[in-house]
Design a protein around this motif. Structure first.
Motif, short mmCIF file in Angstrom:
data_model
loop_
_atom_site.label_atom_id
_atom_site.label_comp_id
_atom_site.label_asym_id
_atom_site.label_seq_id
_atom_site.Cartn_x
_atom_site.Cartn_y
_atom_site.Cartn_z
N LYS A 36 9.46 85.21 92.46
CA LYS A 36 9.38 83.77 92.23
C LYS A 36 8.91 83.46 90.80
O LYS A 36 9.33 82.46 90.22
CB LYS A 36 8.42 83.15 93.24
N THR B 44 4.82 92.71 98.71
CA THR B 44 4.07 91.78 99.54
C THR B 44 2.59 91.94 99.25
O THR B 44 2.14 93.01 98.87
CB THR B 44 4.33 92.05 101.04
N SER C 44 6.73 88.65 104.65
CA SER C 44 6.64 87.53 105.58
C SER C 44 7.92 86.71 105.53
O SER C 44 8.77 86.91 104.67
CB SER C 44 5.44 86.65 105.23
N MET C 45 8.02 85.77 106.44
CA MET C 45 9.21 84.93 106.51
C MET C 45 9.36 84.11 105.23
O MET C 45 10.47 83.94 104.72
CB MET C 45 9.13 84.01 107.73
N SER C 46 8.26 83.61 104.68
CA SER C 46 8.34 82.81 103.45
C SER C 46 8.79 83.68 102.27
O SER C 46 9.54 83.24 101.42
CB SER C 46 7.01 82.14 103.14
N GLU C 47 8.35 84.94 102.26
CA GLU C 47 8.79 85.84 101.19
C GLU C 47 10.27 86.17 101.31
O GLU C 47 10.98 86.25 100.31
CB GLU C 47 7.96 87.13 101.21
N MET D 94 12.48 84.15 102.65
CA MET D 94 13.19 82.94 102.23
C MET D 94 13.20 82.82 100.71
O MET D 94 14.18 82.37 100.12
CB MET D 94 12.56 81.70 102.87
N ASP D 95 12.10 83.23 100.06
CA ASP D 95 12.07 83.23 98.60
C ASP D 95 13.12 84.17 98.03
O ASP D 95 13.77 83.87 97.03
CB ASP D 95 10.69 83.65 98.08
N HIS E 95 16.54 82.41 98.56
CA HIS E 95 16.74 81.18 97.80
C HIS E 95 16.28 81.27 96.36
O HIS E 95 16.54 80.38 95.57
CB HIS E 95 16.01 80.01 98.49
N SER F 268 20.65 81.78 93.78
CA SER F 268 20.24 82.12 95.14
C SER F 268 21.26 83.03 95.80
O SER F 268 22.37 83.24 95.30
CB SER F 268 20.06 80.86 95.98
#
Length: 190
Positions: A16, A31, A38-41, A43-44, A47, A55
């Motif tokens: 990011k 991580t 994790s799910m947010s990682e 998604m990063d 996207h 993306s």
């Protein structure tokens, strides 16, 4: 000699924030905990910025738009064969012999995917309008490898389910047989 190997942290760019260096653990994960992202990682990663686009979805669109769908009809033949393989697997999910044969066929095709890529790369002008077959095999990996690997996973799931149901049938038959033997033994005792 008593030498010990110890994994050292590696410095990598954070997906990011490319200017920030992140220490990764021995497994190479970026991580914070050094474990599963994790799910947010995730998604990063999907996207966030990529090498050429912004993306994963833009990468996918670029891949789809790079193909000459109108003139390269051979791709539809590959997709039709893959759809037929999936249909055969789904319709024959209870016949382990048939889906095992399909599993073997898929394994052979996947084993020779690199060779298929190199032969297709050498002769692409005879059947295609552009050279899709690079040295890394990305195109063959996406068009041929991914659908067949997913089919292999489905076959393994069906085979495991079938094996589980066979174990249940065998155990039920053993229980029936033992009950019948007990009843015979009780009748003899009377």
């Amino acid at each position: 000699l008593g030498l010990e190997c110890q994994a050292l942290p590696v410095q990598t760019l954070h997906p990011k924030h490319p200017q920030a260096m992140v220490a990764t653990g021995a497994g190479g994960s970026s991580t914070p905990s050094g474990g599963v992202p994790s799910m947010s990682e995730l998604m990063d990663m999907l996207h966030g910025p990529h090498a050429y686009t912004q993306s994963f979805w833009e990468d996918l669109q670029a891949f789809v738009h790079a193909i000459d769908w109108l003139n390269d009809r051979w791709l539809f033949a590959i997709f039709a064969v893959e759809a037929l393989i999936w249909l055969i697997v789904i319709l024959n999910r209870r016949q382990w012999e048939r889906i095992s044969a399909v599993f073997g066929l898929n394994t052979v095709v996947l084993f020779f995917a690199e060779r298929i890529n190199s032969v297709a790369g050498a002769h692409w002008k005879s059947f295609s309008t552009q050279d899709y077959f690079d040295k890394s095999g990305a195109f063959v990996g996406v068009v041929l490898g991914v659908p067949l690997l997913l089919c292999q996973l489905l076959i393994v799931c069906f085979l495991l389910r079938e094996a589980g149901s066979m174990v249940i049938k065998v155990k039920r038959a053993e229980l029936r047989q033992s009950l019948a033997e007990k009843k015979k033994a009780e009748k003899k005792d009377e």
